[in-house]
Write an enzyme that holds these catalytic residues in place. Structure first.
Site, PDB file in Angstrom:
ATOM      1  N   GLU A 117       0.884  -1.250   0.146  1.00  0.00           N
ATOM      2  CA  GLU A 117       0.089  -0.172   0.036  1.00  0.00           C
ATOM      3  C   GLU A 117       0.888   1.153  -0.081  1.00  0.00           C
ATOM      4  OE1 GLU A 117      -2.797  -0.439  -0.721  1.00  0.00           O
ATOM      5  OE2 GLU A 117      -3.704  -2.301   0.202  1.00  0.00           O
ATOM      6  N   HIS A 141      -2.743   1.909   8.179  1.00  0.00           N
ATOM      7  CA  HIS A 141      -3.817   1.305   7.851  1.00  0.00           C
ATOM      8  C   HIS A 141      -3.970   0.098   8.799  1.00  0.00           C
ATOM      9  CE1 HIS A 141      -6.205  -1.080   5.215  1.00  0.00           C
ATOM     10  NE2 HIS A 141      -5.337  -2.148   4.863  1.00  0.00           N
ATOM     11  N   HIS A 143      -6.918  -3.552   9.823  1.00  0.00           N
ATOM     12  CA  HIS A 143      -8.145  -4.384   9.727  1.00  0.00           C
ATOM     13  C   HIS A 143      -8.954  -4.323  10.903  1.00  0.00           C
ATOM     14  CE1 HIS A 143      -5.898  -6.377   6.046  1.00  0.00           C
ATOM     15  NE2 HIS A 143      -6.095  -5.041   5.933  1.00  0.00           N
ATOM     16  N   GLU A 171     -17.054  10.806  23.325  1.00  0.00           N
ATOM     17  CA  GLU A 171     -15.771  11.254  22.945  1.00  0.00           C
ATOM     18  C   GLU A 171     -15.392  11.536  21.451  1.00  0.00           C
ATOM     19  OE1 GLU A 171     -12.941  12.084  24.936  1.00  0.00           O
ATOM     20  OE2 GLU A 171     -14.364  12.462  26.468  1.00  0.00           O
ATOM     21  N   HIS A 212     -12.737  -3.835   4.088  1.00  0.00           N
ATOM     22  CA  HIS A 212     -11.328  -4.061   4.232  1.00  0.00           C
ATOM     23  C   HIS A 212     -10.736  -3.387   5.333  1.00  0.00           C
ATOM     24  CE1 HIS A 212      -7.210  -3.879   1.894  1.00  0.00           C
ATOM     25  NE2 HIS A 212      -7.074  -3.892   3.203  1.00  0.00           N
TER      26      HIS A 212
HETATM   27  O1  2HA Z   1      -0.378  -5.284   3.878  1.00  0.00           O
HETATM   28  O2  2HA Z   1      -3.343  -4.701   4.695  1.00  0.00           O
HETATM   29  O3  2HA Z   1      -4.094  -3.736   2.231  1.00  0.00           O
HETATM   30  C1  2HA Z   1      -1.624  -5.997   3.763  1.00  0.00           C
HETATM   31  C2  2HA Z   1      -2.775  -5.090   3.499  1.00  0.00           C
HETATM   32  C3  2HA Z   1      -3.249  -4.686   2.230  1.00  0.00           C
HETATM   33 ZN    ZN Z   2      -5.429  -3.922   4.249  1.00  0.00          ZN
END
Ligand code: 2HA
Ligand code: ZN
Length: 274
Positions: A117, A141, A143, A171, A212
């Site tokens: 990414e 980023h 998950h 909050e 995602h």
């Molecule tokens: O690196 O999260 O979006 C793995 C991920 C791709």
């Molecule tokens: Zn990801």
């Protein structure tokens, strides 16, 4: 003194561990990048490789990031392993003078490249750096399971997600008064999702990726990790409340959200309120 004893590396590595401990980084899921200050780059120079790697074109350009250096997680690397093997899991990359290519100057000692990414991170850094007068340094980023779950049941609009999250913990309007953006489902890793995320990041410091995960930005690890944590926890509270099976009986009113913003001195995104 080793590279990994530098305060900025310690904080980066701890943030990876914190994300793993939250359960947000199954297998190689998620990625973290940090734009180094000039002083931090200077503190690292003695540890850089004698010979930097080859320049690799990114397919995107961020002219305002020419010559900058980033710490990045490696593509295919597991957050779980970062603290026991940072030299294998992480890298420092330098950006060229056009702002369109990177080369590795430290780390990934067993080979590899920065996160898949990286184009999205890089373009988000470019946009957030411009939007915050250079204050933004971290893009993260993860998950986040409860937030991902909501992308299956809520309308995929900035307004719907912002309202549900604000209402789910008092909050929230203080932590992200500007709301969150929502990016529809796309194939990850390419220029298209990078551009779509950037459009949202011009306006928001957080962008939900449907089915995602979540992208957040901020000036330092504490604020950025805290934003991820606050949004995911709000999503969790909403999921818990809905799981009780009787729907939402009462919530924070729009005037209540306005009152929080007023008393805490933040500007809530008024067009999302009734
Ligand atoms: O690196 O999260 O979006 C793995 C991920 C791709
Ligand atoms: Zn990801």
């Amino acid at each position: 003194m080793a590279m990994t004893d530098l305060p900025i590396m310690k904080r980066y590595i701890r943030t990876c561990r914190d994300g793993w401990d939250q359960g947000w980084h199954e297998r190689n899921g998620g990625n973290l990048t940090y734009r180094l200050t000039k002083a931090e780059v200077d503190s690292m120079r003695t540890f850089f490789n004698d010979k930097p790697g080859e320049w690799v074109n990114m397919g995107v350009t961020g002219a305002n990031l020419a010559g900058e250096y980033f710490i990045a997680t490696g593509s295919g690397k597991f957050f779980r392993n970062v603290d026991i093997d940072p030299e294998d899991s992480l890298c420092v990359v330098e950006i060229n003078d056009k702002g369109d290519s990177w080369r590795i100057v430290w780390g990934l000692v067993n080979g590899g490249r920065p996160t898949s990414e990286f184009p999205t991170h890089f373009m988000n850094h470019s946009v957030r750096c411009a939007a915050t007068n250079g204050a933004c340094r971290v893009i993260y980023h993860a998950h986040t399971p409860n937030l991902i779950a909501l992308t299956y049941v809520l309308p995929l609009t900035d307004r719907d997600f912002s309202r549900v999250l604000w209402q789910s913990a008092t909050e929230c309007p203080v932590v992200f008064p500007g709301g969150v953006g929502v990016v529809p489902w796309m194939v990850p890793g390419g220029a298209e999702i990078a551009m779509a995320t950037c459009e949202k990041m011009k306006e928001y410091d957080a962008a939900v990726w449907a089915h995602h995960g979540l992208f957040v930005s901020g000036p330092d690890f504490d604020t950025t990790f805290g934003l991820m944590h606050t949004i995911e926890k709000a999503a969790q509270i909403y999921v818990l409340a809905m799981s009780c099976g009787q729907g939402i009986r009462q919530t924070i009113s729009d005037d209540g959200l306005r009152a929080i913003a007023h008393d805490f001195g933040v500007k809530i995104k008024e067009e999302f309120l009734d």
